[in-house]
Motif scaffolding. Sequence first.
Motif, PDB file in Angstrom:
ATOM      1  N   ASN A  11       0.820  -1.179   0.103  1.00 37.86           N
ATOM      2  CA  ASN A  11      -0.056  -0.139  -0.020  1.00 37.86           C
ATOM      3  C   ASN A  11       0.920   1.197  -0.062  1.00 37.86           C
ATOM      4  O   ASN A  11       0.468   2.454  -0.330  1.00 37.86           O
ATOM      5  N   SER A  79      -6.873  -5.395   3.863  1.00 40.44           N
ATOM      6  CA  SER A  79      -5.665  -5.971   4.301  1.00 40.44           C
ATOM      7  C   SER A  79      -5.819  -5.871   5.815  1.00 40.44           C
ATOM      8  O   SER A  79      -4.501  -5.918   6.313  1.00 40.44           O
ATOM      9  N   SER A 100       1.841  -4.613  13.948  1.00 37.52           N
ATOM     10  CA  SER A 100       1.081  -3.632  13.827  1.00 37.52           C
ATOM     11  C   SER A 100       0.842  -2.853  15.369  1.00 37.52           C
ATOM     12  O   SER A 100       1.407  -3.347  16.210  1.00 37.52           O
ATOM     13  N   ARG A 101       0.558  -1.504  15.039  1.00 36.06           N
ATOM     14  CA  ARG A 101       0.229  -0.812  16.274  1.00 36.06           C
ATOM     15  C   ARG A 101      -1.283  -0.330  16.015  1.00 36.06           C
ATOM     16  O   ARG A 101      -2.139  -0.357  16.964  1.00 36.06           O
ATOM     17  N   SER A 102      -1.775   0.327  15.201  1.00 37.80           N
ATOM     18  CA  SER A 102      -3.002   0.844  14.975  1.00 37.80           C
ATOM     19  C   SER A 102      -3.929  -0.317  15.157  1.00 37.80           C
ATOM     20  O   SER A 102      -5.206  -0.195  15.513  1.00 37.80           O
ATOM     21  N   SER A 103      -3.881  -1.318  14.106  1.00 36.83           N
ATOM     22  CA  SER A 103      -4.876  -2.454  13.973  1.00 36.83           C
ATOM     23  C   SER A 103      -5.195  -3.126  15.206  1.00 36.83           C
ATOM     24  O   SER A 103      -6.206  -3.462  15.454  1.00 36.83           O
TER      25      SER A 103
HETATM   26  C1  LIG Z   1      -4.126  -0.930   5.943  1.00 33.99           C
HETATM   27  C2  LIG Z   1      -2.955  -1.165   6.274  1.00 33.99           C
HETATM   28  O1  LIG Z   1      -2.648  -0.328   7.368  1.00 33.99           O
HETATM   29  C3  LIG Z   1      -1.423  -0.277   8.111  1.00 33.99           C
HETATM   30  C4  LIG Z   1      -1.754  -0.784   9.616  1.00 33.99           C
HETATM   31  C5  LIG Z   1      -1.041  -0.324  10.356  1.00 33.99           C
HETATM   32  C6  LIG Z   1      -1.087  -0.678  11.721  1.00 33.99           C
HETATM   33  O2  LIG Z   1      -1.860  -1.588  12.157  1.00 33.99           O
HETATM   34  O3  LIG Z   1      -0.512  -0.613  12.845  1.00 33.99           O
HETATM   35  C7  LIG Z   1      -0.042   0.493   9.960  1.00 33.99           C
HETATM   36  C8  LIG Z   1       0.415   0.790   8.949  1.00 33.99           C
HETATM   37  C9  LIG Z   1      -0.583   0.596   7.789  1.00 33.99           C
HETATM   38  O4  LIG Z   1       0.169   0.655   6.553  1.00 33.99           O
HETATM   39  C10 LIG Z   1      -2.145  -2.199   5.920  1.00 33.99           C
HETATM   40  O5  LIG Z   1      -1.020  -2.273   5.620  1.00 33.99           O
HETATM   41  O6  LIG Z   1      -2.749  -3.323   5.700  1.00 33.99           O
END
Ligand SMILES: C=C(O[C@@H]1C=C(C(=O)O)C=C[C@H]1O)C(=O)O
Length: 246
Positions: A11, A79, A100-103
Amino acid sequence: MIKISAVSYTNTIPFIYGLQHHPIKKEIDLSLDVPSLCAEKLIENKVDIGLIPVAAILDLPEHHIISDYCIGANGAVNSVFIFSNCPIEDVQYLQLDPQSRSSNNLALVLLKNYWKVKPELVSKAKEYGRSSHPKTAFVQIGDRTFGKINQHSFVYDLAAEWKSFTGLEFVFAAWVSNKKLEDSFIDKLNAALKLGLDSRLKIFENMEMRKDFDLVDYLMHKIDYRLTDNKKEALALFHKYMRELA
Ligand SMILES: C=C(O[C@@H]1C=C(C(=O)O)C=C[C@H]1O)C(=O)O
């Protein structure tokens, strides 16, 4: 040289293309890292700018969101998932994604406030993504999820679930600096990022396509790169929910 750490997933390819095809190229030292490491490098001041998970903004003593571009989505992103062996209401163990941090935090926010369930969280699961335990699920982000939606019994797209919960778009990652930078540099950075997004059709000509995942749809429609007012509102709400988790 301005040091930049950007996400190493598909992405981010349009952004990387822009940074490498714009004169700014000569002023930057660019590294590509998994999102959790982009955050770590910015927090530890090993870089000046990061395309960092927005969850990590709360850990920065000083931060500036320096671009109107981001990694976001308006509804399903395709994703970022919880893949589960059972319906979400019955999950007992939730493995978090080490990249991951955000998800990971988005999953926690949704579990608490939307699904209203409290599974045990597993941070460094030995069997990450492979557990056959009937009540185990895992968060997964990025390219590792491509083509996997038919491989799991229960699949939750977290940007779609967030939209059902709040009616809002979502921001996963934003361009953030840990110090004040010159406006002229920020203008160049944004021009380079725009150049990359405007070059997407050209980028596809040299990109290897997949049978199990529509990369064109993903980069043209599912990832929404504009940091709109709606996304900023969503970001503020997400941070509020994150603070309440603590
Ligand atoms: C949508 C997306 O977002 C990602 C999710 C992130 C996270 O969960 O910390 C950080 C960066 C993004 O690139 C993905 O990469 O699938």
